[in-house]
Design an enzyme around this catalytic site. Structure first.
Site, PDB file in Angstrom:
ATOM      1  N   GLU A 273      -9.356  33.512   7.450  1.00  0.00           N
ATOM      2  CA  GLU A 273     -10.563  32.751   7.810  1.00  0.00           C
ATOM      3  C   GLU A 273     -10.541  32.385   9.293  1.00  0.00           C
ATOM      4  OE1 GLU A 273     -13.066  32.675   5.795  1.00  0.00           O
ATOM      5  OE2 GLU A 273     -11.753  33.675   4.361  1.00  0.00           O
ATOM      6  N   TRP A 276     -11.619  35.251  11.126  1.00  0.00           N
ATOM      7  CA  TRP A 276     -13.076  35.449  11.139  1.00  0.00           C
ATOM      8  C   TRP A 276     -13.688  34.709  12.331  1.00  0.00           C
ATOM      9  CZ3 TRP A 276     -16.656  38.565   9.244  1.00  0.00           C
ATOM     10  CH2 TRP A 276     -16.368  39.311   8.106  1.00  0.00           C
ATOM     11  N   TRP A 304     -41.010  39.320   8.731  1.00  0.00           N
ATOM     12  CA  TRP A 304     -40.718  37.954   8.274  1.00  0.00           C
ATOM     13  C   TRP A 304     -42.019  37.213   8.008  1.00  0.00           C
ATOM     14  CZ3 TRP A 304     -35.896  37.915   7.078  1.00  0.00           C
ATOM     15  CH2 TRP A 304     -34.942  38.560   7.861  1.00  0.00           C
ATOM     16  N   ASN A 339     -18.858  26.411   2.544  1.00  0.00           N
ATOM     17  CA  ASN A 339     -19.111  27.792   2.965  1.00  0.00           C
ATOM     18  C   ASN A 339     -19.852  28.613   1.911  1.00  0.00           C
ATOM     19  OD1 ASN A 339     -18.721  30.166   4.729  1.00  0.00           O
ATOM     20  ND2 ASN A 339     -17.476  30.866   3.011  1.00  0.00           N
ATOM     21  N   TRP A 357     -34.048  34.753   9.840  1.00  0.00           N
ATOM     22  CA  TRP A 357     -32.738  34.075   9.860  1.00  0.00           C
ATOM     23  C   TRP A 357     -32.614  33.130  11.050  1.00  0.00           C
ATOM     24  CZ3 TRP A 357     -29.750  34.790  14.161  1.00  0.00           C
ATOM     25  CH2 TRP A 357     -29.976  35.938  14.942  1.00  0.00           C
ATOM     26  N   TRP A 380     -25.028  33.854  10.134  1.00  0.00           N
ATOM     27  CA  TRP A 380     -26.433  34.040   9.727  1.00  0.00           C
ATOM     28  C   TRP A 380     -26.785  35.524   9.728  1.00  0.00           C
ATOM     29  CZ3 TRP A 380     -30.131  31.361   7.337  1.00  0.00           C
ATOM     30  CH2 TRP A 380     -29.918  29.996   7.164  1.00  0.00           C
TER      31      TRP A 380
HETATM   32  P1  FAD Z   1     -11.896  26.503   5.774  1.00  0.00           P
HETATM   33  O1  FAD Z   1     -12.173  27.310   4.556  1.00  0.00           O
HETATM   34  O2  FAD Z   1     -10.870  25.470   5.692  1.00  0.00           O
HETATM   35  O3  FAD Z   1     -11.575  27.567   6.926  1.00  0.00           O
HETATM   36  C1  FAD Z   1     -10.751  27.261   8.054  1.00  0.00           C
HETATM   37  C2  FAD Z   1     -11.435  27.630   9.327  1.00  0.00           C
HETATM   38  O4  FAD Z   1     -11.663  29.026   9.390  1.00  0.00           O
HETATM   39  C3  FAD Z   1     -12.797  26.998   9.504  1.00  0.00           C
HETATM   40  O5  FAD Z   1     -12.690  25.683   9.982  1.00  0.00           O
HETATM   41  C4  FAD Z   1     -13.441  27.940  10.490  1.00  0.00           C
HETATM   42  O6  FAD Z   1     -13.047  27.663  11.812  1.00  0.00           O
HETATM   43  C5  FAD Z   1     -12.877  29.288  10.085  1.00  0.00           C
HETATM   44  N1  FAD Z   1     -13.818  29.965   9.177  1.00  0.00           N
HETATM   45  C6  FAD Z   1     -13.892  29.874   7.836  1.00  0.00           C
HETATM   46  N2  FAD Z   1     -14.880  30.670   7.364  1.00  0.00           N
HETATM   47  C7  FAD Z   1     -15.442  31.254   8.447  1.00  0.00           C
HETATM   48  C8  FAD Z   1     -16.506  32.177   8.624  1.00  0.00           C
HETATM   49  N3  FAD Z   1     -17.203  32.668   7.604  1.00  0.00           N
HETATM   50  N4  FAD Z   1     -16.816  32.541   9.882  1.00  0.00           N
HETATM   51  C9  FAD Z   1     -16.128  32.082  10.950  1.00  0.00           C
HETATM   52  N5  FAD Z   1     -15.103  31.212  10.837  1.00  0.00           N
HETATM   53  C10 FAD Z   1     -14.770  30.810   9.598  1.00  0.00           C
HETATM   54  N6  FAD Z   1     -18.590  27.762  10.783  1.00  0.00           N
HETATM   55  C11 FAD Z   1     -18.509  26.995  11.886  1.00  0.00           C
HETATM   56  O7  FAD Z   1     -17.404  26.586  12.278  1.00  0.00           O
HETATM   57  N7  FAD Z   1     -19.643  26.657  12.583  1.00  0.00           N
HETATM   58  C12 FAD Z   1     -20.890  27.085  12.201  1.00  0.00           C
HETATM   59  O8  FAD Z   1     -21.876  26.776  12.889  1.00  0.00           O
HETATM   60  C13 FAD Z   1     -20.982  27.869  11.021  1.00  0.00           C
HETATM   61  N8  FAD Z   1     -22.202  28.281  10.556  1.00  0.00           N
HETATM   62  C14 FAD Z   1     -22.266  29.036   9.413  1.00  0.00           C
HETATM   63  C15 FAD Z   1     -23.519  29.475   8.950  1.00  0.00           C
HETATM   64  C16 FAD Z   1     -23.609  30.238   7.784  1.00  0.00           C
HETATM   65  C17 FAD Z   1     -24.958  30.737   7.310  1.00  0.00           C
HETATM   66  C18 FAD Z   1     -22.440  30.562   7.071  1.00  0.00           C
HETATM   67  C19 FAD Z   1     -22.512  31.395   5.810  1.00  0.00           C
HETATM   68  C20 FAD Z   1     -21.209  30.148   7.521  1.00  0.00           C
HETATM   69  C21 FAD Z   1     -21.091  29.396   8.692  1.00  0.00           C
HETATM   70  N9  FAD Z   1     -19.834  28.956   9.180  1.00  0.00           N
HETATM   71  C22 FAD Z   1     -19.775  28.201  10.320  1.00  0.00           C
HETATM   72  C23 FAD Z   1     -18.579  29.427   8.555  1.00  0.00           C
HETATM   73  C24 FAD Z   1     -17.982  28.533   7.460  1.00  0.00           C
HETATM   74  O9  FAD Z   1     -18.968  28.188   6.533  1.00  0.00           O
HETATM   75  C25 FAD Z   1     -17.345  27.264   8.008  1.00  0.00           C
HETATM   76  O10 FAD Z   1     -16.465  27.576   9.061  1.00  0.00           O
HETATM   77  C26 FAD Z   1     -16.543  26.550   6.920  1.00  0.00           C
HETATM   78  O11 FAD Z   1     -17.361  26.245   5.830  1.00  0.00           O
HETATM   79  C27 FAD Z   1     -15.954  25.297   7.493  1.00  0.00           C
HETATM   80  O12 FAD Z   1     -15.285  24.545   6.518  1.00  0.00           O
HETATM   81  P2  FAD Z   1     -13.709  24.404   6.543  1.00  0.00           P
HETATM   82  O13 FAD Z   1     -13.250  24.039   7.911  1.00  0.00           O
HETATM   83  O14 FAD Z   1     -13.315  23.523   5.422  1.00  0.00           O
HETATM   84  O15 FAD Z   1     -13.291  25.905   6.256  1.00  0.00           O
END
Ligand code: FAD
Length: 475
Positions: A273, A276, A304, A339, A357, A380
């Site tokens: 993650e 990512w 759209w 997420n 989007w 997105w």
């Molecule tokens: P955890 O599951 O604990 O993951 C740890 C870290 O990994 C996160 O803090 C984040 O830095 C990174 N990570 C996890 N999933 C993703 C992912 N899909 N893409 C990139 N990095 C990821 N994340 C943001 O930080 N900022 C945003 O503006 C953002 N917008 C999003 C918009 C959409 C439509 C979607 C589907 C996802 C988005 N995310 C975003 C990714 C993800 O949803 C969040 O990072 C995550 O939910 C944060 O919660 P957590 O720290 O508990 O995640």
């Protein structure tokens, strides 16, 4: 050797530990000017959203206190970065400016110009890593292109070996006799008026201490179950580190170092993650207009809908699809959404409502405390199918089945959509199918207490597929 002061810039690195710019300044033994500039002047800069501004206010409070403990004072200024720094140099006699690199396109442009200008003028200017594990400019495929698919990108990063260890926080920061004046934090106007941020304060503790606490809780209580639990919005199974990472209150280096000692399936999934996040920045580096332009240009002709009422229903959590509404209300109240639910809610906007989007991305940008220049647009576009390594457009989430799969007892929905709380599990994700007697027992007047679905998913799916086929020229 000189004993002239060193200016250390703070931007999205609001921490004192694993802060290489700050450590370098402290190690020099010279006076230090810790300077935060709220620069909203750049034509290309994307103004921070409201939730992120709220976070910034509190993070600066925490950083200011931490800097004071080191015997110094955080200087706050607003204005164009170059101009503010020139004035700070004039006031203090500083001859060196240090900072940690940022990777949003507008910020990078400002920093590149700043570095060459300062050096041309005979000052020292140096930048350091911290926000990302890998410099996006240095990661390339064998043919020299950039990565458009996550798995080979992740493999390539892994092949680089373990990231460096985090650096310690300085023990003290020598103060400068001729500190430039500081604006008051309140004067930066970061807090919302009227104050709607009660739900944010209830959930979050902005600042480095809050970030380290979250990391500790995650490692001790959640890491082992992360691989299975991370898709369950009703459970506290993820780290909640995203807003701390977005504001640089913790570095991915610190996270990786902590995981190194705890090899497990959870740790492996978590590292992916974090990777990512690196991938999103890699894409942003190569596609700086990622929040404005489709990564895949074939989406440029997509038809759209302009549907302001539907957009509003989505934003307010009033679509009639419980899992979507729960997510949108969680977002509105806490500045965060799980997420899995982000994916469902985004898919609903794009595919069920056929709304661009970019409208969803903009709403998230304004309301998320973790609003991130790369992660938000990249994700997105991933959901829309217009992005790199994206979910194919025709994979359309069914909000009922997604709810039933990932929130089987409906605990997430019951929490965020309390008007549905007493519905039996069977109907919690499809209240419109509940017989009148069940609705009566649950004291739910559908259409009044809670909306009926604003679109029929099956029909919306057909409409979305037709629009997609038309874009591809299949019709
Ligand atoms: P955890 O599951 O604990 O993951 C740890 C870290 O990994 C996160 O803090 C984040 O830095 C990174 N990570 C996890 N999933 C993703 C992912 N899909 N893409 C990139 N990095 C990821 N994340 C943001 O930080 N900022 C945003 O503006 C953002 N917008 C999003 C918009 C959409 C439509 C979607 C589907 C996802 C988005 N995310 C975003 C990714 C993800 O949803 C969040 O990072 C995550 O939910 C944060 O919660 P957590 O720290 O508990 O995640």
């Amino acid at each position: 050797m000189t004993d002239k002061p060193i200016i250390v810039l703070f931007r999205n690195d609001l921490r004192i530990s694993d802060n290489k710019a700050l450590a370098a300044a402290a190690d020099s033994g010279r006076p230090v000017i810790p300077l935060f500039i709220l620069d909203e002047t750049g034509a290309d800069a994307r103004p921070r959203g409201a939730a992120s501004r709220w976070w910034l206010h509190h993070s600066l409070t925490a950083l200011g206190a931490a800097v004071e403990k080191l015997g110094n004072r955080l200087v706050l200024q607003t204005g164009a970065t170059g101009k503010v720094i020139a004035e700070a140099i004039k006031a203090s006699g500083a001859d060196t400016v240090l900072w940690n690199r940022r990777y949003d396109p507008a910020g990078m442009a400002v920093d590149a110009a700043l570095k060459s200008h300062l050096r041309d003028e005979g000052f020292e200017a140096e930048s350091f890593d911290g926000f990302l594990l890998h410099e996006p400019s240095r990661v390339a495929t064998q043919s020299g292109d950039f990565y458009k698919v996550f798995t080979p990108f992740h493999k390539r990063l892994t092949a680089d070996g373990e990231p460096r260890d985090p650096v310690d926080a300085p023990r003290q920061l020598a103060r400068c006799d001729s500190m430039p004046g500081s604006e008051r934090l309140d004067a930066l106007g970061l807090l919302p008026k009227p104050d709607w941020a009660g739900g944010l304060s209830g959930r979050w503790k902005p600042g480095e201490a809050g970030a380290l606490e979250r990391l500790e809780i995650f490692l001790e209580e959640r890491l082992n179950g992360y691989a299975q639990g991370r898709d369950r919005p009703g459970e506290d199974a993820t780290s909640g580190l995203s807003p701390h990472l977005a504001h640089g209150e913790i570095t991915p280096f610190r996270i990786m170092a902590a995981l190194r000692r705890r090899r497990s399936q959870g740790a492996e999934t978590f590292v992916k993650e974090v990777s990512w996040r690196e991938f999103c920045y890699h894409l942003l580096f190569h596609k700086p207009a990622l929040h404005r332009e489709n990564f895949r240009p074939e989406f440029d002709t997509f038809a759209w809908r302009n549907a302001p009422a539907a957009l509003k229903a989505w934003q307010r959590g009033q679509t009639g699809y419980p899992i979507v509404d729960a997510g949108m209300r969680e977002l509105w109240q806490t500045g965060y959404m799980h997420n899995r639910v982000r994916m469902i809610a985004a898919s609903f906007l794009i595919k069920d409502l056929l709304i661009d989007w970019r409208q969803g991305e903009t709403w998230f940008w304004d309301t998320l405390v973790d609003a991130d220049a790369a992660n938000n647009p990249a994700n997105w576009q991933w959901v829309a199918g217009s992005g790199a390594d994206a979910a194919p457009y025709f994979r359309i989430f069914n909000p009922v089945l997604q709810g039933e799969k990932f929130d089987p007892q409906g605990s997430y929905v019951r929490h965020w959509v309390p008007e549905l709380a007493t519905l039996p599990d069977r109907f919690i994700h499809r209240p419109w199918e509940a017989p009148a007697a069940v609705l009566g027992d649950s004291r739910l007047d559908l259409g009044s207490d809670y909306p009926r679905p604003i679109v029929d998913h099956a029909r919306a799916r057909e409409r979305a597929m037709a629009a997609y086929r038309a874009t591809r020229g299949d019709d």
